[in-house]
Scaffold this motif. Structure first.
Motif, PDB file in Angstrom:
ATOM      1  N   MET A   1     -15.892 -11.588 -10.542  1.00 20.85           N
ATOM      2  CA  MET A   1     -15.382 -11.212  -9.292  1.00 20.85           C
ATOM      3  C   MET A   1     -15.008  -9.631  -9.519  1.00 20.85           C
ATOM      4  N   GLN A   2     -14.951  -8.805  -8.620  1.00 22.51           N
ATOM      5  CA  GLN A   2     -14.540  -7.588  -8.829  1.00 22.51           C
ATOM      6  C   GLN A   2     -13.355  -6.953  -8.131  1.00 22.51           C
ATOM      7  N   LYS A   3     -12.823  -6.093  -8.496  1.00 24.72           N
ATOM      8  CA  LYS A   3     -11.483  -5.710  -8.067  1.00 24.72           C
ATOM      9  C   LYS A   3     -11.152  -5.090  -6.824  1.00 24.72           C
ATOM     10  N   LYS A   5     -13.635  -4.153  -3.490  1.00 26.50           N
ATOM     11  CA  LYS A   5     -14.875  -4.699  -2.567  1.00 26.50           C
ATOM     12  C   LYS A   5     -15.029  -3.704  -1.445  1.00 26.50           C
ATOM     13  N   PHE A  82      -5.946 -11.259 -10.730  1.00 24.32           N
ATOM     14  CA  PHE A  82      -6.448 -12.224 -10.227  1.00 24.32           C
ATOM     15  C   PHE A  82      -5.697 -13.728 -10.551  1.00 24.32           C
ATOM     16  N   THR A  84      -5.544 -18.206  -9.832  1.00 27.49           N
ATOM     17  CA  THR A  84      -6.361 -19.425  -9.151  1.00 27.49           C
ATOM     18  C   THR A  84      -5.358 -20.011  -8.025  1.00 27.49           C
ATOM     19  N   LYS A  88      -9.953 -22.046  -6.071  1.00 25.02           N
ATOM     20  CA  LYS A  88     -10.505 -20.740  -5.838  1.00 25.02           C
ATOM     21  C   LYS A  88      -9.769 -19.627  -6.656  1.00 25.02           C
ATOM     22  N   LYS A  89     -10.518 -18.678  -6.933  1.00 24.42           N
ATOM     23  CA  LYS A  89     -10.124 -17.458  -7.895  1.00 24.42           C
ATOM     24  C   LYS A  89      -9.742 -16.403  -6.752  1.00 24.42           C
ATOM     25  N   VAL A  90      -8.735 -15.891  -6.551  1.00 27.78           N
ATOM     26  CA  VAL A  90      -8.267 -14.717  -5.405  1.00 27.78           C
ATOM     27  C   VAL A  90      -7.557 -13.660  -6.161  1.00 27.78           C
ATOM     28  N   ARG A  91      -7.853 -12.395  -5.526  1.00 26.06           N
ATOM     29  CA  ARG A  91      -7.296 -11.136  -5.779  1.00 26.06           C
ATOM     30  C   ARG A  91      -5.748 -11.254  -5.434  1.00 26.06           C
ATOM     31  N   THR A  99      -1.168 -11.909  -1.843  1.00 27.82           N
ATOM     32  CA  THR A  99      -2.492 -12.012  -2.088  1.00 27.82           C
ATOM     33  C   THR A  99      -3.400 -11.600  -1.063  1.00 27.82           C
ATOM     34  N   ASP A 101      -6.946 -11.735  -0.646  1.00 28.06           N
ATOM     35  CA  ASP A 101      -8.105 -12.513   0.097  1.00 28.06           C
ATOM     36  C   ASP A 101      -8.110 -14.004  -0.497  1.00 28.06           C
TER      37      ASP A 101
END
Length: 101
Positions: A1-3, A5, A82, A84, A88-91, A99, A101
């Motif tokens: 996952m990227q910081k 997007k 990040f 969890t 789900k892993k969220v930013r 949060t 997304d």
């Protein structure tokens, strides 16, 4: 996952366009580059072709290094972390804890 997007709003923190904000047009994960709308403009000479029959000199956005931009959340530039939530892993924004997304 990227910081960062595509379609995120970012602020440029170094270079000739410092303190400008814009929308992310594309992210190159392999090269760690990001293209921001209206920032890091370069002059490009193009030959006439089917799409551009006139040719000539155009101004386009060049990619920036990913380390030179910060995500903007609620009008404030922030670092990204990040966590969890459930499975789900969220930013999340480190400045506010919100949060993303």
């Amino acid at each position: 996952m990227q910081k960062i997007k595509k379609d995120d709003t970012v602020k440029i923190i170094t270079g000739k366009d410092k303190d400008k904000t814009g929308k992310v047009l594309s992210v190159d994960v392999k090269k760690n580059k990001v293209t921001v709308e209206g920032c890091n403009m370069i002059t490009k000479h193009v030959k006439p072709n089917a799409a551009n029959q006139q040719g000539g000199i155009i101004h386009v956005e060049a990619p920036l290094d990913l380390s030179n931009v910060m995500l903007v959340v609620d009008g404030k530039a922030t670092r990204v972390g990040f966590k969890t939530e459930g499975d789900k892993k969220v930013r999340f924004a480190k400045a506010t804890g919100k949060t993303i997304d």
